[in-house]
Design an enzyme around this catalytic site. Structure first.
Site, mmCIF file in Angstrom:
data_model
loop_
_atom_site.group_PDB
_atom_site.id
_atom_site.type_symbol
_atom_site.label_atom_id
_atom_site.label_comp_id
_atom_site.label_asym_id
_atom_site.label_seq_id
_atom_site.Cartn_x
_atom_site.Cartn_y
_atom_site.Cartn_z
ATOM 1 N N SER A 26 -4.290 79.102 -23.894
ATOM 2 C CA SER A 26 -3.967 80.023 -24.968
ATOM 3 C C SER A 26 -2.858 79.419 -25.822
ATOM 4 O O SER A 26 -3.028 78.351 -26.409
ATOM 5 C CB SER A 26 -3.578 81.383 -24.382
ATOM 6 O OG SER A 26 -3.580 82.372 -25.375
ATOM 7 N N HIS A 53 -11.202 86.078 -23.109
ATOM 8 C CA HIS A 53 -9.998 85.240 -23.128
ATOM 9 C C HIS A 53 -9.563 85.009 -21.683
ATOM 10 O O HIS A 53 -8.479 85.387 -21.247
ATOM 11 C CB HIS A 53 -8.895 85.920 -23.936
ATOM 12 C CG HIS A 53 -7.755 85.001 -24.280
ATOM 13 N ND1 HIS A 53 -7.927 83.835 -24.982
ATOM 14 C CD2 HIS A 53 -6.433 85.078 -23.997
ATOM 15 C CE1 HIS A 53 -6.754 83.244 -25.134
ATOM 16 N NE2 HIS A 53 -5.832 83.970 -24.535
#
Length: 689
Positions: free
Chosen positions: A543, A658
């Site tokens: 991320s 995610h």
């Protein structure tokens, strides 16, 4: 043949790979399919399969801790294993949960639902009112995406409600005000979405009413991050808190009811606040002078809510920070405020009780002062809380223990996670590296007690959004790295929240580059201390950590043997135009402003990468269903690096959001593939323990 370096700093918008931003585009998917096959052909052999299966078996163990939250006197849990890869939503009583093998009531079988409806369903979230009502709103996610489809569910019949509340897929949530009314914070619908892709409005939606007819009762500008609300039944009458989230770190709060926002809170926008009953707690991000008193950055202030609304500004200082003593979080439970503190990275928990004349405090007893300790409220809703807390205790070599703290009693063990790897001969040590500006950067090292100078090191950090990283027990690193003779390192670089706002701000905006220097300083310190050599260091980040890893590639290539970059943010020129990217401007800056692009370009590795450099091998991994950080970041960086002749691999499974996969096997495969790549490229032919 000339090698293509585009895009470049001189021409940042000359991007030949924009077609890879088309998530479902035929050409883009063909690229992904070919890249996946290339990666699996290279690293998906017997060793990968062995490690994937070993890790899957760990994740599927029946004695893993089932983490719970309480509502209406019952404990709720979502459980995944080999039989139920998508998960079971279930509940039980606290008395039953205390038993070694609790009896669970199954509410919803997600695997069965997915099969019946031929959809890639996962359970995103659930919300029911605090009282023991039978209805809940269930958010169903396709493949782990943040966006969910909302459906009303009957907890008694264990079925979706015929003709109940249903909302198509969108980001956002819902809040019950009564059995027939929802306050809807959803990005679904024309004109209801912010530039960040989140809800712009709160609508009051009555049963039987078309959602398009639901009146808007709260609205924020389109360039703000999001609008949302939360119900509060702790006061004398039910109330609703409305939030205008201006950006990631700035909020404007309003107090109101189900008809809308009524009173704007007279607070700085960069505070965090929590209210319960007639008390308000405020955590500052910057110094604040009010009523002739200046309060320090990171202080927590307390005051009577009714007095505050009447104009009183005589706050009580509930928490005072130190240079390396910082608040990590705070929450209310049964009229008491619980503070989570890191003091020189050691966990401390204080319970503050407000009275008419003063605030008293006590320290939670019976919890370790080293390692990782997390404490939270057992009850989902403050209004139902009797003060019971849950605590999770662990360290890199000690699996988690879930403990129950009832009132002022000592913590009692509820569940113990299994040991999933052999830790014999391993030790955990703490060290500090000195960064380029002289700042001390802490890091935790786990591995053999004796240094060889050639240790295979797995190194990771995050360094963003004020989030603190902690040395947790990792079954994956333990089984696939530590047990086989490797060493792990977790660095507390700037940009995190380990030492408060100053630590975060130092690694924010232009300081992000400095946070990357911190990580490189830790790598250099490992070599200086005789732990390893640079070619044996494998670094991983995900991320926001994707920016970190790609900057290690372009700025410090000689410091690492291999790099693993997961669900990454990379292209800092276009990130604000991709999915939720605009919501992170407060962390990085706005590339459309020349003065901010001036610093963003210094760590946009997509633009700074150039030919002829000693870049180490890199695997970039994402998921197609990540609707937070666009998979185009990973795809484009792969394409550019390969066009310049570098050894670069891409892995992009279809689901996972995610994260690393929609079920335990997919998550295990994602991790095992990454570790197989890292080991291969640092020349570590480990043997199974």
């Amino acid at each position: 043949m000339s090698l293509d370096e585009r895009p470049t700093l001189a021409a940042p918008d000359d991007d030949p790979y924009l077609w890879l931003e088309d998530i479902e585009g035929e050409r883009a998917l063909d690229f992904v399919e070919r890249q996946n096959q290339r990666t699996l052909d290279k690293f998906g052999g017997p060793r990968f399969e062995r490690d994937r299966d070993a890790l899957t078996a760990i994740y599927d163990r029946p004695d893993n801790i089932p983490y719970v939250t309480r509502r209406g006197g019952l404990l709720y849990n979502v459980w995944k294993d080999a039989t139920n890869p998508r998960g079971l939503w279930r509940r039980t009583t606290l008395e039953e949960f205390r038993k070694p093998h609790p009896d669970w009531e199954i509410l919803l079988d997600i695997d069965k639902l997915a099969a019946e409806e031929a959809k890639d369903w996962l359970l995103g979230w659930t919300h029911a009112p605090p009282e023991a009502a039978s209805r809940a709103i269930v958010g169903l996610s396709r493949g782990g995406s943040d966006a969910t489809t909302l459906r009303e569910f009957d907890l008694d019949t264990k079925r979706f409600v015929a003709d109940g509340f249903v909302l198509p897929e969108a980001k956002g949530g819902a809040e019950w005000t009564d059995a027939d009314t929802l306050l809807l914070s959803s990005a679904g619908g024309g004109g209801l979405v912010t530039s960040s892709g989140y809800a712009r409005t709160v609508r009051r939606w009555h049963r039987g009413e078309a959602v398009e007819q639901a009146p808007v009762i709260f609205e924020v500008p389109a360039d703000h991050m999001a609008a949302y609300c939360s119900g509060d039944r702790t006061g004398a009458i039910p109330r609703v808190w409305f939030i205008d989230q201006i950006d990631f770190f700035n909020f404007q709060g309003w107090l109101g009811d189900e008809t809308g926002a009524k009173t704007k809170l007279d607070l700085p926008t960069d505070v965090l606040f929590e209210a319960q009953q007639d008390w308000l707690a405020v955590k500052l991000r910057s110094a604040w002078t009010v009523a002739g008193t200046t309060y320090a950055v990171d202080s927590v202030l307390g005051i009577s809510l009714s007095a505050f609304l009447a104009g009183d500004r005589r706050f009580t200082v509930v928490f005072e920070p130190g240079a390396r003593r910082a608040l990590q979080g705070f929450f209310w439970t049964a009229g008491e405020l619980v503070l989570s503190i890191l003091d020189e990275l050691r966990p401390v928990f204080e319970v503050c009780t407000p009275t008419a004349n003063d605030w008293t405090r006590r320290r939670l007893q019976g919890l370790p002062g080293i390692g990782v300790v997390d404490v939270w409220r057992l009850d989902r809703h403050e209004s139902e809380s009797n003060g019971d807390l849950l605590a999770n205790v662990q360290d890199p070599l000690t699996p988690p223990s879930l403990m129950l703290i009832e009132g002022v009693a000592s913590p009692a063990l509820l569940k113990q996670a299994p040991r999933t790897f052999n830790a014999d001969g391993l030790v955990v040590t703490q060290h500090e590296a000195i960064s380029v500006d002289g700042e001390r950067i802490p890091y935790v090292q786990t591995g053999p007690a004796t240094e060889t100078g050639d240790a295979p090191v797995h190194m990771t950090a995050y360094g963003g959004f004020g989030l603190s990283v902690k040395p947790n027990y990792s079954s994956a690193l333990g089984k696939l790295w530590l047990e086989r003779g490797g060493t792990t390192v977790q660095a507390n670089i700037r940009g995190g929240g380990e030492f408060g706002t100053r630590w975060h701000d130092a690694g924010r905006y232009a300081g992000k580059r400095l946070a990357h220097d911190d990580f490189a300083a830790v790598a250099a310190d490992l070599v200086r201390r005789g732990v390893t050599r640079a070619s044996r260091i494998a670094a991983e980040g995900g991320s926001n950590g994707g920016i970190l890893i790609t900057n290690m590639l372009t700025r410090y290539p000689e410091s690492f043997g291999a790099l693993l970059c997961t669900i990454p943010l990379i292209d800092m020129r276009r990130y604000t135009r991709l999915l939720a990217g605009a919501s992170w401007i407060a962390e990085y800056g706005d590339p459309d402003k020349p003065e901010e692009w001036a610093w963003l370009q210094t760590y946009s590795a997509y633009h700074t990468a150039k030919v002829g450099q000693p870049y180490p091998p890199i695997l970039i991994a994402t998921t197609k269903r990540d609707d937070r950080v666009h998979p185009g970041h990973a795809r484009k960086m792969t394409a550019k690096l390969q066009a310049m002749g570098y050894e670069t691999y891409l892995y992009e499974p279809a689901a996972g959001g995610h994260g690393y996969g929609k079920d335990n096997k997919e998550r295990a495969a994602f991790i095992a593939l990454g570790y197989t790549f890292l080991k291969d490229k640092i020349g570590w032919a480990d043997t199974e323990a």
